[in-house]
Design an enzyme around this catalytic site. Structure first.
Site, PDB file in Angstrom:
ATOM      1  N   GLY A   1      -3.780  -5.066   2.908  1.00  0.00           N
ATOM      2  CA  GLY A   1      -4.991  -4.258   2.947  1.00  0.00           C
ATOM      3  C   GLY A   1      -6.243  -5.109   2.923  1.00  0.00           C
ATOM      4  O   GLY A   1      -7.287  -4.712   3.461  1.00  0.00           O
TER       5      GLY A   1
ATOM      6  N   GLU B   1      -6.863  -6.083   6.354  1.00  0.00           N
ATOM      7  CA  GLU B   1      -7.275  -4.883   7.093  1.00  0.00           C
ATOM      8  C   GLU B   1      -8.755  -4.560   6.849  1.00  0.00           C
ATOM      9  O   GLU B   1      -9.468  -4.152   7.761  1.00  0.00           O
ATOM     10  CB  GLU B   1      -6.374  -3.698   6.716  1.00  0.00           C
ATOM     11  CG  GLU B   1      -4.962  -3.869   7.273  1.00  0.00           C
ATOM     12  CD  GLU B   1      -4.042  -2.732   6.900  1.00  0.00           C
ATOM     13  OE1 GLU B   1      -3.856  -2.518   5.683  1.00  0.00           O
ATOM     14  OE2 GLU B   1      -3.521  -2.055   7.801  1.00  0.00           O
TER      15      GLU B   1
END
Ligand code: NAD
Length: 694
Positions: A102, A105
Site C-alpha cells: 500500500g 500504491e
C-alpha cells in the site's frame, strides 16, 4: 488534526509527514491523516506543491495487515490515493527505507516520486496470498511497463532506487528525502511540468497491447515455481486487466481479484505464516532485559555436508568463518565442494560472477580444534555419534574462550549429555540446520536444561543475522521436526505392507504440496543409512532390508524405491520394486489391499499432528505456531496450508482425533490413538490456536 500525519510549510511547498512507528503502516488513522492533510494543503492558497514523506526509518511499508478481515474503516485506501491523484497541485512522494505494498500504491498515486539511494520499492502482497488492492496492478504497469510490473507484482520482490529510476518508477534519486523532495517540487513548479497522473498514461502499455506475448511470457517465467498457489496467477490476471481494459474497469477487476483472495483459505494461511515467523523470533521464558552476547568470530567444526552448508550461510551474509577439519584431505574435499557449489550457482546466474571468490575468501579452512580459541560462537557439525560429539565438546571446553557459545548441529542426540562433558553447560545448546544448509531457512535452536538465556538469545540473533528462521525447541529425540517426521515415516512404511506403492504414497504427499514424498526422500538420503542404523539397533525392516540386499541404495546406485536414469534425479516407478514388495509381504503372510489416497493423506499427516500435540504437552515447543514455522521452513510444508498445526485447526481437531482413533483400531496400532492434548481440545471443541491465545 491528525496525530500521526502533520504538515510543515517551506515557502510554497507543504511537506506532509506520516509518523506512525514502527513502519508507518496504513492504519485507519494514517489514511485519514493523509486524506485530511492533502485536502488542507490543496485548499491553502499559499501552497503550490506538496511533498509526501515519512518520519522514522521508512516510507509507508504496507497496509496494516491486522485490519484484514475486520470491518473496513473510512477512508479506504483507494479513496486516499485518488484524492492525491486528483489534487490540482503537484504531489511528490519522497521515499526512504521501503515503499512496500500500500505504501508504493500511495506513491504511485502521487504525480512524481523521488527516493534516496538506499530505498527499496515493491509490491509484495503476493507473498501473503494477496494482490495489490489499491490500484498497484493498474498504475505500476503504466509506470514501468507490463514486463517489470509482472516481475514485481507476481514475484513480490522489491527493486532498488537505481532500478526504479532506470525504469521510470521514480524521477530522481536524491541525497536527502525532505530537501530533495522540496527541491524537486520547486523544479516541477519552475518548469511548469504537467501533473503526471499514471491512470491517464497508457504509453507504456502500447507494446503489450499490440503483442500480448510480451505479457504472457513474463507471466510464464514468474509463475514457474508457483505450483499450488492461487495469488500469483490472480495477480498476473490483474496486470493483464491493465493491458486489456480502461483504467477504471481494470481497477474493478483488481478489486474483485483482491476480495476473492483476501477471504481465501490460502491467504489466511499465508498471513498466519507471516505472523508465526515473527512470533517464533520472540523467545519464551527469557528474563526481560537479557541481551545476546556479541559475536564477531565464528568457527564451524566439520566440513562435511552440513558444516560446509553452514559455513556458506555465514559467508553469504558476509560474515567470516573458520572451518575446522580433522585432516588436510577432508578439508580440501569440503572446500572443493563449496567452491563448486558457488560456481554452479554463479553459472546459473543465481549470484554475481565475482561472488564465488569473494565468499570463499570469507571461509578459512584449518586443521585442528585448537583453532577455535578466538571464536565467540562455535558450531559443531561432525559425525552423528554421541561418543565423537563428547570428544569434540571436551576439546572445545579446553580450547574455547570463556563465554563462547558452543552449539551442536546434531539431528537427534541429547544436548544435555553433550553439555555435561563440559564445565560450562550454560554455554551449550543446539543449532540444528537443515540440509542443504545454505538453502534451507530453518534453524531449530535447542535449549538444553542448563542453557543460559543470553546464550540462547545469541544463537537466535546469529541465526537471524544469517537470514535463517530460528525456532526455539527443547531437548528430545529428533527435536520437533524430525520427531514428527518419524511418525510419518512409520506410517508410510506400514502402508507398503498393507497395499500401497512408493509412487502412490509420494504422489499423495506432493499433490498436497510438499516438495517430495517420503520414499523419494529416502532415495535421496541413501537407503544404506537407514539399513546401517537398523543394524546398529537390531531392528528388522523386511522391505527395506530386501531393497538394501538387492543393491538398491537410492539415487547413489540409481536404484532404490525408484529407478533413476543415468545422471537424472527424477524418480521413475520400477515394476521390480513392486514385485519385491509383493514377494516380501507374501512371505510374511500378509494380504495386501487397495489403499485410497484419502487414507494415505490422513495417515501421513494426522500422526504428525498427533506428535505435535505431544510436543506441545511436553513443552518441547512453546507455541503451535513454532511447530508450523519448523515445517514451513525446514521441510517445505506448503505455505498456503499454513503448517501442520494450522492445517489441523482448519480440518477440525475432532475430525483429526476421530480419524486417528479409527486408524488405531483398523491397523491395530495403539500409537495412533489421539494424544491427551489433542483429545482434550477436540472434546472441548477448541483449536491449537486457542492455546496461543490462552
Ligand atoms: P558428514 O559426514 O558429511 O560430515 C561430517 C564431517 O565432520 C566430516 O567431514 C568429518 O571429517 C568431520 N569430522 C569428524 N570428526 C571431526 C573432528 N573431531 N573435528 C573436525 N571435523 C570432524 O556429516 P553431515 O551430514 O554434515 O552431518 C554432520 C552433523 O549434522 C551430524 O550431527 C548430523 O546428524 C547433522 N545433520 C545432518 C543433516 C543432513 O541431512 N546431512 C541435517 C541436519 C543435521
Amino acid at each position: 488534526m491528525s496525530e500521526v500525519v502533520t504538515q510543515e510549510h517551506h515557502d510554497n511547498v507543504a511537506v506532509v509527514t506520516i509518523d506512525s512507528p514502527p513502519v508507518n503502516a496504513l492504519s485507519a488513522a494514517v489514511r485519514r491523516g493523509i486524506f485530511e492533510n492533502i485536502k488542507t494543503a490543496a485548499a491553502d492558497p499559499k501552497i503550490e506543491a506538496i511533498v509526501l514523506t515519512c518520519g522514522g526509518r521508512t516510507f509507508i511499508a504496507g497496509a496494516d495487515i491486522t485490519e484484514f478481515g475486520k470491518p473496513p474503516q473510512e477512508p479506504g485506501l483507494n479513496e486516499v490515493i485518488s484524492t492525491i491523484e486528483n489534487c490540482g497541485k503537484p504531489v511528490i512522494a519522497a521515499i526512504h527505507g521501503t515503499a512496500l505494498g500500500g505504501g508504493l500504491e500511495v506513491a504511485l498515486g502521487c504525480h512524481f516520486r523521488v527516493a534516496v539511494k538506499e530505498a527499496k520499492l515493491g509490491l509484495p502482497e503476493v507473498k501473503l496470498g494477496l494482490l495489490p488492492g489499491a490500484g498497484g496492478t493498474q498504475r505500476l504497469p503504466r509506470a514501468v511497463g507490463p514486463e517489470l510490473a509482472v516481475k514485481m507484482i507476481v514475484g513480490g520482490d522489491p527493486i532498488s532506487a537505481a532500478d526504479a529510476q532506470t525504469n521510470g518508477l521514480i524521477e530522481e534519486v536524491v541525497e536527502d528525502r525532505i530537501q530533495g523532495g522540496i527541491a524537486f517540487a520547486k523544479k516541477v513548479l519552475a518548469e511548469k511540468r504537467p501533473l503526471r497522473k499514471l491512470r491517464d498514461d497508457d504509453s507504456k502499455l502500447a507494446a503489450a497491447k499490440a503483442d500480448r506475448s510480451i505479457f504472457t511470457n513474463a507471466v510464464a517465467a514468474m509463475t514457474k515455481k508457483a505450483r499450488g498457489l492461487e495469488a500469483p496467477f490472480a495477480a498476473a490476471d490483474a496486470v493483464g486487466a491493465a493491458i486489456d481494459y480502461p483504467f477504471d474497469e481494470g481497477l474493478k477487476k483488481e478489486r474483485e481479484g483482491f476480495m476473492k483472495l483476501v477471504s481465501s483459505d490460502q491467504s489466511k494461511a499465508q498471513r498466519y505464516a507471516f505472523f508465526a515467523e515473527r512470533e517464533a523470533a520472540k523467545v519464551a521464558g527469557v528474563p526481560e532485559g537479557t541481551k545476546p552476547r556479541p559475536v564477531n568470530r565464528v568457527a564451524i567444526i566439520g566440513a562435511g555436508t552440513m558444516g560446509g552448508g553452514i559455513a556458506m550461510s555465514f559467508a553469504n551474509a558476509g560474515i567470516p568463518v573458520t572451518l575446522i577439519e580433522t585432516g588436510e584431505e577432508q578439508l580440501k574435499r569440503g572446500m572443493g565442494t563449496m567452491q563448486k557449489n558457488y560456481e554452479n550457482t554463479a553459472a546459473r546466474g543465481g549470484i554475481p560472477a565475482d561472488a564465488p571468490a569473494k565468499r570463499m575468501g570469507l571461509i578459512t579452512g584449518v586443521v585442528g580444534l585448537e583453532n577455535v580459541k578466538d571464536a565467540d560462537l562455535i558450531i559443531e557439525a561432525v559425525f552423528e555419534t554421541m561418543q565423537i560429539k563428547k570428544e569434540v565438546f571436551t576439546a572445545l571446553d579446553a580450547y574455547a574462550k570463556p563465554g563462547a557459545v558452543l552449539a551442536s548441529n546434531t539431528s537427534y542426540l541429547d544436548i544435555n549429555q553433550i553439555a555435561a562433558v563440559t564445565k560450562r553447560p550454560q554455554d551449550v545448546l543446539g543449532m540444528h540446520f537443515f540440509s542443504p544448509a545454505n538453502v534451507m531457512k530453518l534453524c531449530e535452536i535447542v535449549r538444553a536444561e542448563k542453557t543460559a538465556p543470553d546464550a540462547l538469545l545469541t544463537a537466535v540473533a546469529v541465526a537471524r543475522k544469517i537470514a535463517k528462521v530460528p525456532a526455539v525447541v527443547g531437548v528430545c529425540d529428533g527435536f520437533v521436526g524430525n520427531r514428527m517426521l518419524a511418525q510419518r515415516g512409520k506410517q508410510s512404511e506400514k502402508m507398503l505392507y498393507e497395499g500401497a506403492l512408493p509412487q502412490q504414497v509420494d504422489a499423495v504427499v506432493t499433490k498436497f504440496g510438499l516438495p517430495m514424498g517420503p520414499f523419494a526422500m529416502g532415495d535421496l538420503a541413501g537407503l544404506d543409512i537407514g539399513w546401517r542404523s537398523r543394524q546398529d539397533r537390531g531392528i528388522k525392516s523386511p522391505i527395506g532390508d530386501a531393497l538394501y540386499e538387492a543393491g538398491r541404495h537410492g539415487q547413489k546406485t540409481q536404484k532404490g524405491y525408484y529407478k533413476y536414469e543415468s545422471g537424472s534425479r527424477s524418480p521413475l516407478p520400477d515394476p521390480e520394486v513392486e514385485k519385491l514388495i509383493e514377494e516380501t509381504v507374501a512371505k510374511l503372510g500378509i494380504k495386501r489391499r487397495q489403499i485410497s489416497d484419502d487414507e494415505i493423506l490422513e495417515r501421513m499427516v494426522y500422526p504428525m499432528i498427533n506428535e505435535g500435540a505431544r510436543i506441545l504437552d511436553e513443552k518441547i515447543a512453546s507455541r503451535p505456531s513454532d511447530i508450523d514455522v519448523i515445517w514451513l521452513y525446514g521441510y517445505g510444508w506448503p505455505i498456503y496450508r499454513g503448517g501442520p498445526m494450522f492445517y489441523a485447526d482448519q480440518v477440525g481437531l475432532k475430525h483429526v482425533a476421530d480419524r486417528l482413533s479409527h486408524y488405531a483400531k483398523e491397523t491395530n496400532d495403539p500409537s495412533l490413538e489421539p494424544a491427551p492434548l489433542l483429545k482434550k481440545l477436540a472434546d472441548e471443541g477448541k483449536t491449537f490456536a486457542s492455546l496461543a491465545k490462552a
